[in-house]
Design an enzyme around this catalytic site. Structure first.
Site, mmCIF file in Angstrom:
data_model
loop_
_atom_site.group_PDB
_atom_site.id
_atom_site.type_symbol
_atom_site.label_atom_id
_atom_site.label_comp_id
_atom_site.label_asym_id
_atom_site.label_seq_id
_atom_site.Cartn_x
_atom_site.Cartn_y
_atom_site.Cartn_z
ATOM 1 N N ASP A 146 0.924 -1.145 -0.030
ATOM 2 C CA ASP A 146 0.027 -0.020 0.013
ATOM 3 C C ASP A 146 0.939 1.163 0.013
ATOM 4 O O ASP A 146 2.112 1.093 -0.511
ATOM 5 C CB ASP A 146 -0.955 0.013 1.177
ATOM 6 N N HIS A 179 -3.563 6.226 3.677
ATOM 7 C CA HIS A 179 -4.417 4.949 3.257
ATOM 8 C C HIS A 179 -3.777 3.556 3.702
ATOM 9 O O HIS A 179 -4.458 2.693 4.291
ATOM 10 C CB HIS A 179 -4.427 4.839 1.538
ATOM 11 N N SER A 337 -11.237 -0.853 -0.316
ATOM 12 C CA SER A 337 -9.948 -1.294 0.248
ATOM 13 C C SER A 337 -10.109 -1.685 1.570
ATOM 14 O O SER A 337 -9.277 -2.709 2.024
ATOM 15 C CB SER A 337 -9.198 -0.098 0.461
#
Length: 401
Positions: A146, A179, A337
């Site tokens: 990520d 994220h 996600s």
């Protein structure tokens, strides 16, 4: 919020090289994310032989080498070239595909994150809170491929056993990346009674592997590429990851496909976010053996994509999810996600229960114990993951109330 992929050049029908002069970087853009690059995979060989092959290929095709990296898990040496005076990129790729020295040639594809909505619940809906009475993911290594992760966040402290950056210049912002921090929290955050937050597998060991990067600090979208992702997957396999979380979707990628197949041979279970608004699951969700996931809301409701009429998909919470964010805080986020992250956490519980559980067996177990999300027809297309039911069946425990 999920990651999606677009091919930097394919949509331009061969005119990619003219969109920007080769070698000219976009401002603030790491070298791994520049369009117009070609990744050429060569068989591993002695250094002298590899050097000679690189030089010969560059000279014969009019290419300029800008980087190289080994992929030990698939025994390949990858060389990244820019097209220089080589001509239209599709023509160069076609010629390279017929070169006996070349095992694979493809564009360095660019991935980007699709912004989610900040808008909470997760573990209770999929009965992970009950499953945690038996298993917590202890000793299971989960690779989070990520952006970077805030490893010092109180909810993640002690959960991250290794960090690695694969993006040029990515170290500086590693701990501030949103994220990756949020995904890591869903998978393995420690209990925080002040906010009622607990990850699905709170004793799992996380590998925080940065393959994606925000071109603008604090911006809404991050970018990653075939180059960075390939290195991250290869590292995850070499580092002993048992589960890999990839919230990515887009067109098929040959290099990543080889790596994911090899990862599964090594016993790695890969979980990916599926494309929710496209005509297919996207890649890597569509890759053989990969567990594809879409998001549901707090009621377990989900709007299934049309492609689920052909392919079964797992469903997990992905709307209004409370999780860790940089700065020792917590926030609500939404997107596939985080649905994928829930399933990665559940898979970590299963791998603790059976360290030899294969990707195929894990997917079968999750499908057979999933809760329906609609009528009979929908039940054949999708199922809401049930951590307790899956773990109970794995352990031979009939009681999951």
């Amino acid at each position: 919020m999920r990651w999606s992929i677009f091919t930097a050049c394919a949509a331009l029908a061969g005119s990619c090289a003219s969109s920007r002069p080769a070698g000219e970087p976009v401002p603030h853009e790491p070298k791994q994310l520049r369009p117009g690059q070609i990744i050429v995979a060569l068989a591993e060989d002695k250094p002298e032989a590899l050097t000679a092959q690189k030089l010969a290929i560059a000279a014969e095709y009019g290419l300029v080498e800008v980087g190289s990296f080994p992929l030990r898990s698939v025994q390949l040496e990858c060389v990244v070239f820019e097209t220089g005076s080589a001509g239209p990129l599709p023509d160069v790729l076609e010629r390279l595909s017929h070169d006996a020295r070349v095992k694979l040639a493809q564009t360095n594809q660019v991935f980007h994150e699709e912004s989610g909505v900040k808008l909470s619940y997760g573990a209770a809906q999929i009965h992970a809170d009950t499953a945690n009475l038996w298993k917590t993911g202890k000793g299971v290594r989960v690779a989070v491929i990520d952006t970077g992760v805030s490893a010092e966040h109180p909810g993640l402290s002690g959960r991250i056993v290794e960090t690695k950056n694969f993006v040029e210049g990515g170290e500086a912002s590693f701990a501030q990346d949103l994220h990756g921090t949020a995904v890591a929290g869903v998978i393995a955050a420690r209990r925080d009674d002040k906010v009622g937050m607990l990850g699905i597998a709170p004793d799992a060991e996380l590998l925080a592997l940065k393959a994606c990067w925000y071109p603008v600090a604090g911006g809404p979208k991050a970018l990653c590429s075939s180059w960075t992702l390939a290195k991250a997957v290869d590292f995850a396999v070499q580092a002993g990851a048992q589960v890999v979380n990839m919230s990515l979707s887009g067109p098929s990628d040959g290099l990543l496909g080889k790596l994911l197949a090899k990862a599964q041979e090594h016993g790695v279970i890969v979980v990916a976010a599926a494309a929710e608004g496209a005509g297919s699951p996207g890649f890597p969700a569509s890759a053989p053996g990969v567990i594809a996931v879409v998001a549901s809301d707090s009621r377990g409701a989900v709007l299934l994509p049309a492609w689920t009429s052909r392919t079964f998909v797992m469903v997990a919470p992905g709307v209004e999810i409370l999780t860790t964010v940089p700065g020792a805080g917590y926030d609500f986020v939404s997107g596939s996600s985080f649905a994928a992250a829930h399933v990665s956490g559940v898979v970590a519980l299963l791998r603790e229960g059976n360290p030899h559980l294969s990707a195929a067996a894990a997917l079968t177990l999750l499908k057979e114990t999933a809760r329906p999300v609609g009528g009979d027809a929908v039940a054949q297309r999708a199922g809401l993951v049930d951590a307790c039911a899956a773990l109970a069946r794995l352990l031979g425990n009939p009681n999951c109330s």
